[in-house]
Design a protein around this motif. Sequence first.
Motif, PDB file in Angstrom:
ATOM      1  N   VAL A 159      80.930  25.853  -3.896  1.00 23.73           N
ATOM      2  CA  VAL A 159      80.364  26.554  -5.055  1.00 23.73           C
ATOM      3  C   VAL A 159      80.464  28.060  -4.847  1.00 23.73           C
ATOM      4  O   VAL A 159      80.559  28.543  -3.714  1.00 23.73           O
ATOM      5  N   SER A 160      80.412  28.811  -5.946  1.00 20.07           N
ATOM      6  CA  SER A 160      80.584  30.269  -5.851  1.00 20.07           C
ATOM      7  C   SER A 160      79.413  30.934  -5.134  1.00 20.07           C
ATOM      8  O   SER A 160      79.583  31.942  -4.443  1.00 20.07           O
ATOM      9  N   SER A 161      78.212  30.386  -5.295  1.00 20.45           N
ATOM     10  CA  SER A 161      77.023  30.966  -4.654  1.00 20.45           C
ATOM     11  C   SER A 161      76.724  30.273  -3.333  1.00 20.45           C
ATOM     12  O   SER A 161      75.573  29.986  -3.021  1.00 20.45           O
ATOM     13  N   ARG A 162      77.753  30.006  -2.553  1.00 21.93           N
ATOM     14  CA  ARG A 162      77.623  29.245  -1.319  1.00 21.93           C
ATOM     15  C   ARG A 162      76.652  29.920  -0.349  1.00 21.93           C
ATOM     16  O   ARG A 162      76.568  31.154  -0.288  1.00 21.93           O
ATOM     17  N   PRO A 163      75.905  29.140   0.426  1.00 20.05           N
ATOM     18  CA  PRO A 163      74.928  29.693   1.364  1.00 20.05           C
ATOM     19  C   PRO A 163      75.508  30.685   2.355  1.00 20.05           C
ATOM     20  O   PRO A 163      74.796  31.572   2.846  1.00 20.05           O
ATOM     21  N   GLY A 164      76.797  30.575   2.657  1.00 16.84           N
ATOM     22  CA  GLY A 164      77.413  31.494   3.606  1.00 16.84           C
ATOM     23  C   GLY A 164      77.296  32.947   3.207  1.00 16.84           C
ATOM     24  O   GLY A 164      77.261  33.836   4.074  1.00 16.84           O
ATOM     25  N   VAL A 165      77.237  33.216   1.893  1.00 20.04           N
ATOM     26  CA  VAL A 165      77.100  34.601   1.428  1.00 20.04           C
ATOM     27  C   VAL A 165      75.811  35.208   1.973  1.00 20.04           C
ATOM     28  O   VAL A 165      75.796  36.335   2.494  1.00 20.04           O
ATOM     29  N   LYS A 166      74.722  34.461   1.865  1.00 17.38           N
ATOM     30  CA  LYS A 166      73.433  34.951   2.368  1.00 17.38           C
ATOM     31  C   LYS A 166      73.413  34.965   3.895  1.00 17.38           C
ATOM     32  O   LYS A 166      72.911  35.909   4.519  1.00 17.38           O
ATOM     33  N   LEU A 167      73.972  33.932   4.515  1.00 14.55           N
ATOM     34  CA  LEU A 167      73.987  33.873   5.977  1.00 14.55           C
ATOM     35  C   LEU A 167      74.725  35.073   6.561  1.00 14.55           C
ATOM     36  O   LEU A 167      74.355  35.604   7.617  1.00 14.55           O
ATOM     37  N   HIS A 168      75.778  35.504   5.880  1.00 14.94           N
ATOM     38  CA  HIS A 168      76.537  36.663   6.335  1.00 14.94           C
ATOM     39  C   HIS A 168      75.648  37.899   6.408  1.00 14.94           C
ATOM     40  O   HIS A 168      75.752  38.717   7.345  1.00 14.94           O
ATOM     41  N   LYS A 169      74.762  38.035   5.445  1.00 18.55           N
ATOM     42  CA  LYS A 169      73.876  39.201   5.421  1.00 18.55           C
ATOM     43  C   LYS A 169      72.888  39.203   6.582  1.00 18.55           C
ATOM     44  O   LYS A 169      72.337  40.246   6.942  1.00 18.55           O
ATOM     45  N   TYR A 170      72.675  38.024   7.150  1.00 23.42           N
ATOM     46  CA  TYR A 170      71.797  37.925   8.315  1.00 23.42           C
ATOM     47  C   TYR A 170      72.582  38.032   9.621  1.00 23.42           C
ATOM     48  O   TYR A 170      72.032  37.839  10.699  1.00 23.42           O
ATOM     49  N   GLY A 171      73.866  38.335   9.528  1.00 25.08           N
ATOM     50  CA  GLY A 171      74.675  38.499  10.724  1.00 25.08           C
ATOM     51  C   GLY A 171      74.968  37.195  11.439  1.00 25.08           C
ATOM     52  O   GLY A 171      74.949  37.125  12.669  1.00 25.08           O
ATOM     53  N   ILE A 172      75.297  36.170  10.658  1.00 28.22           N
ATOM     54  CA  ILE A 172      75.541  34.853  11.254  1.00 28.22           C
ATOM     55  C   ILE A 172      76.792  34.887  12.132  1.00 28.22           C
ATOM     56  O   ILE A 172      77.768  35.573  11.827  1.00 28.22           O
ATOM     57  N   ASP A 173      76.785  34.141  13.219  1.00 26.54           N
ATOM     58  CA  ASP A 173      77.931  34.070  14.125  1.00 26.54           C
ATOM     59  C   ASP A 173      78.789  32.833  13.884  1.00 26.54           C
ATOM     60  O   ASP A 173      80.013  32.892  13.994  1.00 26.54           O
TER      61      ASP A 173
END
Length: 663
Positions: free
Chosen positions: A168-182
């Motif tokens: 989906v376009s609003s995939r959770p990875g977008v938010k996780l990226h903002k938290y500096g996910i590895d």
Amino acid sequence: MKLIKLGGVTLNQIPLHWEHNLKNILDAIAIGRSKKVSILCLPELCITGYGCEDAFYAPGVHATALKMLERIVPETENMVVSVGLPMMYQNHIFNTVCLIANKDILGFVAKQYLPGDGIHYEPRWFTPWPENNVSKIKIGEKTYPFGDIFFKLGDIKIGFEVCEDAWVSSRPGVKLHKYGIDIILNPSASHFAFDKLKVRKRFVLEGSRAFGCAYVYANMSGNEAGRAIYDAGTLIASVGELKAVGERLIFDDVRLTAAVIDIEDNRVKQAQSSVQFKFADLTDICVESSFSFPEILPEESENEDKPWEASSHIKEEEFTRAVSLGLFDYMRKSYSKGFVISLSGGADSAAIASICSMMIRFGIESIGLEKYKAKLGYFKEIQDCQTAEEIAARMITTAYQPTENSGSITRNAASGLAKAINATHLELDVNKIFKGYTNIISEKLGRQLSWETDDIALQNIQARVRAPSVWMLANINGALLLSTSNRSEAAVGYATMDGDTSGGLSPIAGIDKAFLRSWLRWLENEGIQGEIKIPALKAINEQQPTAELRPAESKQTDEDDLMPYDLLDAIEEAAIRDKKMPLESFQLLLNQFPQYNRLQLKDWVIRFYRLWCRNQWKRERYAPSFHLDDKNLDPKTWCRFPILSGGFDYEIKELEAYFSKLN
């Protein structure tokens, strides 16, 4: 450098087969440990199996899933492992992933986006978890974080996108990226469809690049629950670069794909991106653990599973491998001892017999002869076989069943193919049975049945008298009877109910006749990598498809009875897949098929729509079929249509009126 070895495992699970599923999971963990994997991602709902259907509602299923989880946790010493299971929370059921680190459950991530289209039905059982919501769940005496969370193990952050979440376009990875996910783990149960691998690679690569992280996609494998075939194909990427690709369409129950990732290198690249950092209190959403990852030395960083484009097959090979795997799993999971096929000498039954042969060859190539036989341990009759040919003779039974309207061409084609694939072949003359039925009815009606007055009845009874004998063979052998109808004919009801539709599984009901015919020519002349082919198909391919149910002098062909198959498939695609009305379909065909006159096109379009509506009851009664693409007509999982309807009468009148003005 900060090197971490990541692993994705594909599992061939069975819904509600607890011990089987648990064994596969524990085997996966053991293999991961032997390969020094630090973080291991297993597929979605791997504890219960993905296809449990309404059993997901049963409280006992949830209780047993937790018992299995309890048995998994102690096996995770010095590893991080994710496993999927359904969880009941506040009277709602959620599709969750449990993250375990060194024998300690850290928490449960709940899936946010649920597929509910076509073959997917998740919203029937599960509730989507609302974004940015975090709660706690009590299991026994302990309480765990639950919901939209990520994890920090030492200084490494791990987040999840669960299957559909990544599509989906609003995939959770977008938010996780903002938290500096590895690292993002994606446990999936993504079914096979033609060309789907390209889409998966795109979201894995783009996700890892856009989010500046490592990404692990782990999928189910095999025919899990009957209709869907999962094609495995683990993907591991790092900041836009594919590091490892697992083999697809495999016969193994467990297959690990691993890659070593440099976390520090990823962080440097992530720091160079322009994404806005999210300042927030991470107390609730970030679950912390003191787990320390074992050090990977640079000399140990060589990846064993290189990206290999052999995971991408041309459509003909994908079809062969996917249906072969589907057949193998359906056979063994139903404890059937091989297959019985009514081999008519025509294209459809020849295609099925050929795939059964390929199934044996691919299986032995994939896992070896002894393991292949071991997976069929209940099938005692093949355990002393030493070659694929010996197995075929005991696993594949074909029967040619002529009536007075059958000819030598189909007889020879059937026997030639059976010999080429080493099947046990029988000829069962059913003409006396056919004549017996016609005589009984003629006597009771007080008149002779004739082709002028009773054409359909005389054709259908010939097809139906063939069913009891092949059913009898299947019962005697403890085998699975395969029905031989294809999708093009299912669309218009060009199949005899309780005749060629008879069987416990309909392997090609999801594929069109035009493709089947081209595939048979490909398998005759080119085959897999130019080596695996069946030249005996020449006798099949030289014929025009025919039901061979009318007298020979009628020169019956399927396309004369219906319409050209390529045209039929084009109307089906427009009408059923794209939901076009009769007039719209006609307008499309005018440009697509200029070789036919407009009157003929109009009549064919009308014929298709009327036959489609009239024959929905037949499609409702078809044996289960494999899902292969978005043109599937299975009313239980993909293409629902009312059994009784208006038959497009209004829309057909619109087409007739338009045609009158056109002329």
